[in-house]
Each structure stands twice: as C-alpha cells, then as structure tokens.
Motif scaffolding. Structure first.
Motif, mmCIF file in Angstrom:
data_model
loop_
_atom_site.group_PDB
_atom_site.id
_atom_site.type_symbol
_atom_site.label_atom_id
_atom_site.label_comp_id
_atom_site.label_asym_id
_atom_site.label_seq_id
_atom_site.Cartn_x
_atom_site.Cartn_y
_atom_site.Cartn_z
ATOM 1 N N ASN A 55 0.822 -1.213 0.000
ATOM 2 C CA ASN A 55 0.000 0.000 0.000
ATOM 3 C C ASN A 55 0.856 1.264 0.000
ATOM 4 O O ASN A 55 0.538 2.244 -0.672
ATOM 5 C CB ASN A 55 -0.928 0.003 1.216
ATOM 6 C CG ASN A 55 -2.165 -0.843 1.005
ATOM 7 O OD1 ASN A 55 -2.494 -1.188 -0.117
ATOM 8 N ND2 ASN A 55 -2.837 -1.183 2.079
ATOM 9 N N ILE A 56 1.932 1.235 0.780
ATOM 10 C CA ILE A 56 2.821 2.404 0.821
ATOM 11 C C ILE A 56 3.441 2.640 -0.550
ATOM 12 O O ILE A 56 3.446 3.758 -1.066
ATOM 13 C CB ILE A 56 3.910 2.210 1.890
ATOM 14 C CG1 ILE A 56 3.289 2.139 3.289
ATOM 15 C CG2 ILE A 56 4.937 3.344 1.826
ATOM 16 C CD1 ILE A 56 4.257 1.718 4.369
ATOM 17 N N ALA A 57 3.937 1.570 -1.170
ATOM 18 C CA ALA A 57 4.566 1.702 -2.485
ATOM 19 C C ALA A 57 3.558 2.178 -3.526
ATOM 20 O O ALA A 57 3.874 3.029 -4.370
ATOM 21 C CB ALA A 57 5.179 0.371 -2.910
ATOM 22 N N HIS A 58 2.344 1.649 -3.475
ATOM 23 C CA HIS A 58 1.331 2.055 -4.448
ATOM 24 C C HIS A 58 0.933 3.509 -4.240
ATOM 25 O O HIS A 58 0.731 4.252 -5.208
ATOM 26 C CB HIS A 58 0.105 1.155 -4.329
ATOM 27 C CG HIS A 58 -0.967 1.471 -5.329
ATOM 28 N ND1 HIS A 58 -0.826 1.233 -6.683
ATOM 29 C CD2 HIS A 58 -2.190 2.042 -5.178
ATOM 30 C CE1 HIS A 58 -1.906 1.627 -7.320
ATOM 31 N NE2 HIS A 58 -2.757 2.126 -6.437
ATOM 32 N N SER A 59 0.826 3.920 -2.990
ATOM 33 C CA SER A 59 0.457 5.308 -2.699
ATOM 34 C C SER A 59 1.530 6.270 -3.214
ATOM 35 O O SER A 59 1.217 7.314 -3.791
ATOM 36 C CB SER A 59 0.254 5.488 -1.197
ATOM 37 O OG SER A 59 -0.173 6.792 -0.900
ATOM 38 N N VAL A 60 2.791 5.915 -3.011
ATOM 39 C CA VAL A 60 3.887 6.754 -3.510
ATOM 40 C C VAL A 60 3.878 6.791 -5.036
ATOM 41 O O VAL A 60 4.074 7.845 -5.655
ATOM 42 C CB VAL A 60 5.242 6.230 -2.999
ATOM 43 C CG1 VAL A 60 6.387 7.034 -3.598
ATOM 44 C CG2 VAL A 60 5.297 6.280 -1.490
ATOM 45 N N TYR A 61 3.621 5.639 -5.644
ATOM 46 C CA TYR A 61 3.566 5.562 -7.110
ATOM 47 C C TYR A 61 2.487 6.498 -7.649
ATOM 48 O O TYR A 61 2.701 7.228 -8.626
ATOM 49 C CB TYR A 61 3.298 4.120 -7.522
ATOM 50 C CG TYR A 61 3.130 3.913 -9.014
ATOM 51 C CD1 TYR A 61 4.238 3.750 -9.833
ATOM 52 C CD2 TYR A 61 1.866 3.864 -9.588
ATOM 53 C CE1 TYR A 61 4.093 3.554 -11.196
ATOM 54 C CE2 TYR A 61 1.706 3.676 -10.956
ATOM 55 C CZ TYR A 61 2.821 3.519 -11.756
ATOM 56 O OH TYR A 61 2.678 3.338 -13.095
ATOM 57 N N GLU A 62 1.307 6.488 -7.021
ATOM 58 C CA GLU A 62 0.220 7.361 -7.466
ATOM 59 C C GLU A 62 0.568 8.829 -7.250
ATOM 60 O O GLU A 62 0.264 9.680 -8.086
ATOM 61 C CB GLU A 62 -1.068 7.014 -6.716
ATOM 62 C CG GLU A 62 -1.716 5.721 -7.176
ATOM 63 C CD GLU A 62 -3.103 5.560 -6.585
ATOM 64 O OE1 GLU A 62 -3.324 6.034 -5.447
ATOM 65 O OE2 GLU A 62 -3.967 4.969 -7.251
ATOM 66 N N TRP A 63 1.206 9.130 -6.120
ATOM 67 C CA TRP A 63 1.552 10.521 -5.817
ATOM 68 C C TRP A 63 2.578 11.066 -6.805
ATOM 69 O O TRP A 63 2.526 12.227 -7.209
ATOM 70 C CB TRP A 63 2.075 10.635 -4.389
ATOM 71 C CG TRP A 63 2.414 12.018 -3.987
ATOM 72 C CD1 TRP A 63 1.556 13.024 -3.636
ATOM 73 C CD2 TRP A 63 3.727 12.585 -3.886
ATOM 74 N NE1 TRP A 63 2.246 14.171 -3.333
ATOM 75 C CE2 TRP A 63 3.584 13.931 -3.475
ATOM 76 C CE3 TRP A 63 5.007 12.089 -4.089
ATOM 77 C CZ2 TRP A 63 4.670 14.775 -3.276
ATOM 78 C CZ3 TRP A 63 6.088 12.925 -3.896
ATOM 79 C CH2 TRP A 63 5.915 14.246 -3.494
#
Length: 386
Positions: free
Chosen positions: A264-272
C-alpha cells in the motif's frame, strides 16, 4: 475513507489523519557544512539549530483543493567563520512553504522554495512522527528495509579511517511506523535520512565551495584524496554553494493499521509521483492561446478520423507496480513490461499469460513461465506489438 486535515497554530504545522494527530509535523534545521563536495562534515563548535516558521500564513480553498502558504525569512550566518562568532556576518534567507490537499490524493503535497544567500551549510527537513520505534522504515529499489541507529564508539578512529555515522539512503519514501499507524515522507529527489529521536531528518541541501578539502572531522587526514599531489588538488566549486532559488518538493502521508503494509505504501507513492495530465488554469493571454484559435495556421490536417469513444492502448489491473515499459532490444516488434512486487508475498499475474505475454529475464531470454513475482522482486515480460 481517509479524512486528512492540516493546520498551522502557534508557529507549528499539524496533521490529522482519521483519529491520529501529528503535532509540529515538519520542522527545518540548519547547520554549518565544513565538508567538501564529496562529503558533509560538521564544523567544530557548531551545532544544528531549529529554524522558526515565521512570517505570514495564508489559507486558500477552491472546490476540493486546500492550500496553506507561509512566507517568511531566516537570518543565518553568512559563512563558516561567522558560525561561532556572535558578531559575525549574517544574511536574510527568504522562503515560501506551500502545503496542499486535494480530493484526488491521500497525501499532503509540499513545496519549499528557498532563496539561498549563505554559504557552506546543510538544510534538513525533520518529519516529526511522535511514534515510538527504534527502526526507520525506508523504501529502496524493489523493496523496503528497516534501519536502526548503531552505537558509535568515542574511539572510532582506532578501527575506522572515516567516522561511521547513522545516515542512510532511501528511494521515494521513508517513515516510522508501529502496530497502529505510520507517517511517511514522500520524496521528489531527496535521498538521504537520519533518525533522531522519533523524527526522520531528510537532507534537502548541503552546500560547499571546495572539492578535495583535507582533514574533516568526519573524514580526518586526506579526506578526499591526496590533495598535495598532482591530480588531487583542491578545486574551488562556487556553483556547489547553490546560491539563489532552490525548490524542494515532497509529500506527507499517514497510514492507519488497516492500510499499513509495504504494498500500500509503495502504491500510494507511485500514485503521488505519477503526473496528472489535464487542462489547468493558466495565466495565458486567453485570446492568443485559445484552444480553438483561428488566427494561426491549422496544425493538423482536417481529414483525421473522428474519435467517438475513449481509446486505450494498454490497460493493466495488476496487484503490483509497473516499473518500466519500453521497446524490446533483442526481439523485433515486441515491447518489454517490467513489474515490481513491493509486498512480502508472492503475486500471481496469470492474466498476462492469457494476454499473450512471455516471461523472460532482464536480458529478454525465455525462462520458466511461472507468471509469479516473488516478494520484493521484479519480473520481466515481453509481448508482440499489436
């Protein structure tokens, strides 16, 4: 749904995400840099100081977008010899801090603009989490790692040529977490951090005017090579003082226990970090820059086919991140899709097999067609271009 609010009270920025509140969440800290363009090194007798958030604060809101803008200035010692001198020279350093929230992102987007007018100093942003943990949780390429501060003996120079320090490198995100929550710094170019108490100190800039400077506190003796011989002479590097306008972009995001995992952290950073391509309000001449302007020559032929619906060349719904897409080097008329699994469990991507992909290694050689990406690993697939 995550509810995020930001506020500025009594000279402190606060962040609230659902039931968790983070007081004085970001602060800035400045210190002399007696090092050179290779290495930071502290100045004897100097210490890192916290800079006040002073100046004028304004709040803006439009639809689902909110922004806090703080404009102020600090008075800092001009050069190294002014750091430990009460009557030393000083310069005003102006700054603008912008913190933005919008409905399309769970992260607070930050932008710090510093008009640097002083020499040889290190500026760091501290993410003050208030979370008790001996570890920092840092993203690296292809995964995450936990780091902790290791003891440094006073007689370290009996064992090491250079002083060991608890400063580490990260990629894209770094933060502190416990079983209930986590607070993370999202980076656009920042790479270095240090844990101090419950805070993570992120290096923004470390300026200097010399290359090949000898005998630093952290790099004693011939710190940057033999500066007495040909080929390793001391060289002025005035551009490394980073004078003038410096812009630092970053994000802040809090996670509750139900969302607190590596994927989730990696995906959130990717989206940001993913760019948002859309029309925006621009301060252009609305006559000259009209989309339907009839003054200039037509840029495209008038016989282009009419598009009646949305078209998509590639649409993937996968439980992992796309690391890269590019034309294959060794297989004609094929493209490469590289995927990254940032979780601690195997991820199956069987749907790629049904879509005609072939699993390869990084050199585009065929391998066993497992269509499984192992934890914290990458996998490469190729497909013929339709």
């Amino acid at each position: 749904m995550k509810l995020v609010t930001q506020s500025f009270e009594d000279g402190k920025f606060n962040l609230k995400s659902n039931k968790h509140e983070y007081k004085d969440v970001i602060t800035l800290h400045d210190q002399a840099n007696d090092g050179d363009t290779y290495d930071f090194s502290p100045l004897r007798g100097d210490r890192e100081v916290k800079l006040d958030w002073n100046g004028e604060i304004k709040a803006y809101a439009a639809n689902d977008n909110q922004k806090l803008v703080l404009k102020g200035e600090w008075v800092l010692p001009y050069d190294l010899e002014d750091r430990n001198n009460d009557s030393g020279r000083t310069k005003k350093v102006q700054y603008i801090l912008e913190l933005s929230l919008n409905s399309s992102s769970k992260a607070v987007s930050g932008k710090l603009t510093v008009e640097n007018t002083v020499l040889s100093h290190r500026l760091r942003l501290a993410l003050n989490t208030g979370i008790e943990s001996k570890f920092v949780h840092a993203q690296i390429q292809g995964g995450f790692r936990n780091t902790e501060n290791l003891p440094i003996n006073d007689n370290w120079n009996d064992e090491f040529v250079e002083k060991p320090v608890n400063i580490y490198i990260f990629d894209k995100s770094v933060g502190i977490q416990d079983n209930e929550r986590g607070l993370y710094f999202l980076a656009k170019g920042e790479k270095e951090y240090e844990k101090i108490g419950n805070s993570v100190f992120i290096t923004l800039m470390a300026t200097t005017g010399e290359l090949g400077k000898p005998n630093l506190i952290w790099r004693p003796g011939r710190a940057s090579g033999d500066t007495t011989s040909v080929g390793h002479t001391m060289t002025p590097t005035p551009m490394a003082q980073e004078l003038g306008k410096n812009v630092f972009e970053f994000g802040l995001e809090a996670f509750d226990s139900k969302d607190l995992n590596d994927a989730n952290i990696a995906h959130s950073v990717y989206e940001w970090l993913s760019p948002s391509v859309s029309y925006q309000m621009q301060k252009y001449n609305l006559f000259v820059n009209r989309l339907d302007n009839k003054i200039w020559d037509i840029e495209f032929p008038d016989n282009l086919p009419e598009i009646t619906e949305n078209e998509s060349w590639l649409n993937l719904d996968l439980p992992c991140e796309v690391s890269a897409i590019y034309p294959a080097y060794s297989v004609k008329d094929h493209y490469v899709l590289r995927l990254s699994n940032m979780s601690d469990k195997d991820v199956a991507v069987d749907q790629l097999k049904d879509q005609g992909y072939i699993q390869t290694n990084a050199l585009e050689d065929n391998i066993e067609q497992s269509f499984i990406i192992e934890p914290y690993s990458m996998a490469t697939f190729i497909k013929q271009i339709d």
